[in-house]
Design a protein around this motif. Structure first.
Motif, PDB file in Angstrom:
ATOM      1  N   HIS A 204     -57.120  59.635  71.182  1.00  0.00           N
ATOM      2  CA  HIS A 204     -56.609  60.582  72.179  1.00  0.00           C
ATOM      3  C   HIS A 204     -57.030  62.000  71.807  1.00  0.00           C
ATOM      4  N   SER A 205     -57.426  62.770  72.791  1.00  0.00           N
ATOM      5  CA  SER A 205     -57.932  64.126  72.565  1.00  0.00           C
ATOM      6  C   SER A 205     -56.899  65.063  71.962  1.00  0.00           C
TER       7      SER A 205
ATOM      8  N   GLY B  97     -59.209  65.444  67.673  1.00  0.00           N
ATOM      9  CA  GLY B  97     -59.370  65.573  69.120  1.00  0.00           C
ATOM     10  C   GLY B  97     -59.521  67.024  69.516  1.00  0.00           C
ATOM     11  N   LYS B  98     -60.209  67.276  70.621  1.00  0.00           N
ATOM     12  CA  LYS B  98     -60.488  68.669  71.024  1.00  0.00           C
ATOM     13  C   LYS B  98     -59.229  69.434  71.403  1.00  0.00           C
ATOM     14  N   ASP B  99     -58.156  68.718  71.717  1.00  0.00           N
ATOM     15  CA  ASP B  99     -56.901  69.378  72.083  1.00  0.00           C
ATOM     16  C   ASP B  99     -55.835  69.232  70.997  1.00  0.00           C
ATOM     17  N   SER B 100     -56.223  68.752  69.825  1.00  0.00           N
ATOM     18  CA  SER B 100     -55.238  68.564  68.753  1.00  0.00           C
ATOM     19  C   SER B 100     -54.803  69.907  68.192  1.00  0.00           C
TER      20      SER B 100
ATOM     21  N   GLU C  70     -64.143  65.693  68.002  1.00  0.00           N
ATOM     22  CA  GLU C  70     -64.421  64.987  69.249  1.00  0.00           C
ATOM     23  C   GLU C  70     -65.676  65.559  69.915  1.00  0.00           C
TER      24      GLU C  70
ATOM     25  N   VAL D  26     -62.422  57.462  74.051  1.00  0.00           N
ATOM     26  CA  VAL D  26     -61.668  58.707  73.873  1.00  0.00           C
ATOM     27  C   VAL D  26     -60.895  58.972  75.148  1.00  0.00           C
TER      28      VAL D  26
ATOM     29  N   LYS E 186     -57.604  60.929  77.361  1.00  0.00           N
ATOM     30  CA  LYS E 186     -56.970  62.241  77.515  1.00  0.00           C
ATOM     31  C   LYS E 186     -55.566  62.245  76.920  1.00  0.00           C
TER      32      LYS E 186
ATOM     33  N   TYR F 258     -48.357  67.316  69.507  1.00  0.00           N
ATOM     34  CA  TYR F 258     -49.064  67.576  70.768  1.00  0.00           C
ATOM     35  C   TYR F 258     -48.077  67.688  71.927  1.00  0.00           C
TER      36      TYR F 258
ATOM     37  N   VAL G  57     -65.714  57.934  77.285  1.00  0.00           N
ATOM     38  CA  VAL G  57     -64.860  59.125  77.289  1.00  0.00           C
ATOM     39  C   VAL G  57     -64.184  59.262  78.652  1.00  0.00           C
TER      40      VAL G  57
END
Length: 976
Positions: free
Chosen positions: A416-417, A443-446, A476, A492, A494, A501, A536
């Motif tokens: 998960h991002s 992840g890019k949003d972690s 990611e 991957v 969302k 998070y 993705v």
């Protein structure tokens, strides 16, 4: 480039059309091609031009152009070399980086072409060449400097040349000595051993002895006494006297000058790329190095004048000889040049490169020459990345709050991002023990707290395994092939499942888009191979579609697979696999581009336009190896050119930048505190490289420790990576001593007074040699060097020193592979004393200087059979023989192993020197593992006939192929 040369010098016809090295010597002010048999020989009275042509991964050719100036060459010849280098660069479209090389101060990149070193020769064209091979052997003394590439300088054969700070090599006819100054660098000592091996093979046919002499240790080894006798006897040596050649210019903040009409004028503005205009030439003064920058539209004659002005600038500043001068053309700036700027914005290099290529192509066609490598980058076959062995054990944890939570087997492969994960893969590579691949995936949003905790917990796991795992940090979207290939499939999604998070989304007032089985989700399938075929989740809108790819659309309980018209069969198969992975057992509905119904478009918001352009792959770059250091709080990296495994020194930290990933290699002898800072070191490098080289700030970063290098790291070095080197303990010098000369030369941390069997054996050998009654005649050169016969006072002094060493049982000494002294110690002492008594008695009875000593006193075998009634009379001959056998085995066994290993790794070795096996036995699918072979090089064990049958070529042709092609063929024939 404006005003390119009208007529190319005939000596330069066909230049730059083949990879490797090309050399010209300046003779009567003209460049003359040098025969390949003369490559590596540089005469002090001459000047040379050296062109090195390499090919990048994209297929384009790159050039480094050097003009070497001998210390005795004339000013006119040196000037000719400099001017001809400019003309040659012009013929190459201004693409070459030009380097001025002054004898004794050559650049690292120049010396890397001629490993292990160059030894400049006396003479030259004007004075006539000397031919050392036809002359009587001369004793030479050299000072050896350099940790990776060596600058070897001959100094007068005198005690006054020695000092405590350097490493010296004394090359005599029958023995080569290495003298280690007390304050000398460990790594320079190690490199000197490689030079000794080179001298031994090249000038002694591999048949001379090698001795190590440590500064300040006189009375413990016969080699030490022998060494000092050659200098007229032992006496204290003086402190190092700094000469002009020893002055190393300091780096200074870079200062930019413009050069117009031969006048050098300072540019007052702050240093920036925008100051460099394409119709002007500049000088960038960095202290230790001076760069000359040519604007791409400047004229040839102007460039020649600028070069002369730069030389005069160096003289006017009283710079030392070692000041480097490097010339570069706009669009071909080196990393070291760009590193002097805070940033180097990209964007204009492409047109410059294409313009230069076009002009040089036209020029060469005009000259009737080929244009290979001069046009745009030629496409090359994609390299097959080295993946981790299949069938290993996989463990995955998600970071949640202050701990890690293990994922169930059915969820391994789902990322998960908004989350961070720790992945541990345990596998076997060949016959090695278990290997470990330990990575953190962000992840890019972690959130940052989860990332920090993931690294901390991964470090804990690594430390529990004694630092053996290859440890990685992966973001990611920048997953490495090795990581992707572990998960089949890798998806991957969302959103995120971690508490951190969820809290972050709530605090920011953002909508939670976390994937669920009930939500509408569009999954893009990309890649066509096991190492790049990940999936993705993208925005569920029509514009996300692409005709070159496949997609999985989830809408509640309905699952569609959508195939673009240009997608591959592999992508279609992966789409079905992903759908089953996410929603096991759910029936699929297939939609091909152009045949979709309203049920497909409705979850996406209705039919709309989308792209059919293929996503461009990242540009392949060539790997670069750097040494790392911190100076005054600032990161300093120095490139290691034409690198190999031997350049990885156990005391150092190295950075390998492949552009696709960055490795931080940690030697075994690195300070433990620095080992813990590996990721910080790597990130510091990435920050700098991102601003100067366009490296992605989120490039995969790995920590690799010496002895635990994975295949996807070693593949960037030579194909014959030797894992056994890391098993040799000690610093660089100790490792090299063992690897090059066997355990018989194993070094001691303190050589004073060690009473083990090896030392006793050496003492006996020294006594036997010193007092031997052999009537062998000594050569005149030996008489000149030694001044004495075998039975002379020097030999007796050495024997006594050896005897003292053998029987000095200091307990403070640390030995390699120590064994407790047994009963045989008394017999060794008795034998030595009796032999000494026997020889001294023979000295009294000597008939005349010309007569041979009585041979009856010393048996020809070189062993001493003594029965004494002294305190050492209890002689256990069985123990003595066994002890001597152990010594012989210790000194010879490793050498035999190395020889055997070399035979296996040489694709063209004599079949009589190694075992061979049938093709069916060696295949990976045979079901049986052949013991005692290198499983990564199974093909080497085929007979010549079987090799020809399987591969359709001889071994010599196979080993000349590129690495990726060799690996592909081995996989094809099940030998990989």
């Amino acid at each position: 480039m404006s005003n390119t040369i009208k007529v190319l010098d005939p000596a330069f016809h066909g230049v730059g059309q083949r990879l490797g090295t090309e050399i010209w010597r300046i003779e009567n002010f003209q460049p003359v091609p040098l025969p390949k048999s003369e490559y590596g020989k540089f005469y002090m009275g001459d000047s040379y031009i050296v062109l090195q042509t390499t090919q990048g991964k994209g297929g384009a050719y790159f050039y480094d152009l050097h003009f070497w100036i001998g210390k005795d060459t004339s000013q006119d010849e040196a000037g000719t070399a400099a001017i001809k280098a400019v003309e040659l660069d012009t013929a190459l479209g201004g693409r070459a980086v030009q380097h001025r090389e002054i004898q004794g101060h050559e650049s690292d990149i120049f010396l890397s072409y001629f490993r292990p070193c160059i030894i400049p020769l006396e003479g030259g064209v004007a004075s006539g060449f000397r031919k050392p091979e036809e002359e009587e052997f001369e004793t030479h003394l050299y000072v050896c400097r350099g940790k990776r590439v060596v600058r070897l300088k001959q100094v007068p054969f005198a005690r006054s040349s020695l000092n405590h700070d350097d490493v010296f090599i004394l090359d005599t006819e029958n023995k080569i000595y290495q003298f280690n100054g007390a304050n000398s660098n460990i790594q320079e000592r190690a490199k000197a051993l490689e030079i000794i091996q080179f001298l031994k093979e090249k000038y002694h046919e591999g048949k001379c002895d090698v001795a190590i002499v440590d500064d300040g240790k006189l009375d413990t080894e016969s080699d030490s006494g022998e060494f000092w006798v050659l200098f007229g006897g032992f006496a204290p040596i003086a402190k190092k006297v700094i000469s002009e050649d020893d002055i190393i210019p300091e780096a200074i903040p870079a200062e930019l000058y413009s050069i117009v009409n031969g006048e050098v004028k300072s540019e007052e503005a702050e240093l920036s790329k925008s100051l460099l205009e394409n119709n002007r030439c500049y000088l960038l003064d960095c202290g230790a190095e001076i760069f000359i920058w040519f604007g791409r539209v400047t004229q040839v004659e102007e460039r020649k004048a600028v070069c002369q002005a730069a030389e005069e600038f160096v003289l006017s500043q009283n710079r030392p000889k070692s000041t480097r001068i490097t010339r570069i053309t706009q669009g071909y700036e080196t990393r070291s040049f760009k590193s002097n700027f805070d940033s180097w914005p990209s964007g204009s290099a492409g047109p410059v490169v294409d313009e230069g290529k076009g002009k040089v192509t036209a020029l060469l066609k005009q000259q009737g020459m080929g244009v290979k490598g001069m046009t745009k980058s030629t496409p090359v076959n994609e390299e097959i990345p080295h993946l981790l062995e299949e069938g290993g054990k996989m463990e995955v944890w998600r970071i949640n709050e202050s701990a890690k939570t293990s994922l169930p087997k059915e969820d391994i492969g789902k990322f998960h991002s908004g989350d961070c994960y720790i992945v541990l893969y345990t596998y076997h590579s060949g016959e090695r023990k278990e290997d470990y691949f330990l990575c953190c995936w962000f992840g890019k949003d972690s959130i940052e707290e989860d990332q920090t905790l993931a690294l901390k917990l991964a470090n804990t796991v690594s430390n529990s395994m004694k630092g053996r795992p290859v440890q990685g940090r992966i973001f990611e979207g920048k997953e490495s092939p090795q990581f992707v290939a572990l998960f089949q499939p890798m998806v991957v999604l969302k959103g995120g499942l971690s508490t951190g998070y969820k809290q972050f989304v709530a605090d920011k007032g953002l909508s939670d888009e976390t994937y669920t089985e009930e939500s509408t989700a569009l999954i893009r399938i990309s890649g066509t191979s096991i190492h790049n075929n990940k999936a993705v989740q993208v925005d569920a809108v029509p514009s996300s579609l692409n005709s070159t790819e496949c997609f999985v659309l989830q809408s509640g309980s309905t699952i569609f697979t959508w195939h673009g018209n240009q997608c591959s069969i592999e992508q279609q198969q992966l789409a079905a696999k992903v759908a089953e992975f996410l929603r096991p057992g759910v029936a699929l509905k297939h939609a091909k581009e152009g045949t979709e119904n309203s049920a497909f478009w409705l979850p996406l918001g209705g039919k709309q336009s989308y792209t059919s352009k293929k996503v461009a792959n990242e540009v392949n770059r060539d790997p670069h190896l750097f040494t790392y250091s911190l100076y005054k709080g600032k990161l300093h990296v120095e490139e290691v050119y034409n690198f190999s495994q031997d350049d990885l020194l156990t005391e150092d930290i190295h950075i390998l930048d492949t552009h696709a990933e960055v490795f931080v290699w940690i030697g075994q002898c690195v300070d433990p505190k620095e080992k813990q800072n590996a990721f910080e070191i790597g990130q510091n490098y990435i920050d700098v490289a991102a601003s100067l080289e366009g490296l992605s700030p989120r490039v995969p970063l790995y920590k690799v420790t010496e002895g635990n290098e994975p295949f996807f790291f070693t593949s960037y070095f030579s194909w014959d990576w030797d894992h056994s080197k890391a098993k040799v303990h000690g610093n660089s010098f100790q490792k090299n001593l063992t690897l090059l000369f066997g355990n018989g030369h194993a070094v001691e941390e303190k050589s004073n007074g060690t009473s083990g069997p090896r030392q006793r054996a050496e003492a006996l050998a020294a006594l036997n040699s010193a007092f031997s009654s052999s009537s062998m005649k000594m050569s005149k050169s030996e008489e000149r060097l030694n001044g004495l016969n075998h039975g002379g006072p020097r030999q007796r002094a050495e024997a006594l020193a050896a005897l003292n060493s053998a029987f000095n049982s200091s307990s403070t000494t640390k030995r390699v592979a120590p064994r407790p002294p047994g009963k045989g110690q008394g017999s060794q002492r008795a034998a030595a004393l009796a032999a000494l008594s026997s020889v001294l008695t023979a000295e009294k009875n000597k008939q005349s200087p010309d007569s041979s000593p009585d041979a009856s006193h010393v048996p020809e075998s070189g062993t001493f059979e003594v029965k004494s009634e002294s305190e050492y009379s209890e002689v256990d001959e069985t123990t003595e023989a066994k002890e001597m056998e152990e010594v012989a085995a210790e000194s010879g066994s490793n050498e035999g192993l190395e020889s055997s290993q070399e035979n296996v790794e040489d694709g063209n070795n004599d079949q009589s020197n190694q075992r061979t096996f049938s093709y069916d036995q060696l295949k990976t699918t045979s079901g049986k593992i052949v013991s005692g072979i290198d499983l990564e090089r199974r093909e080497a064990y085929l007979s010549d006939e079987d090799f020809q049958t399987v591969f359709g070529m001889v071994k010599e042709a196979f080993y000349k192929l590129p690495k990726w092609k060799k690996d592909m063929l081995k996989k094809k024939f099940e030998l990989f």
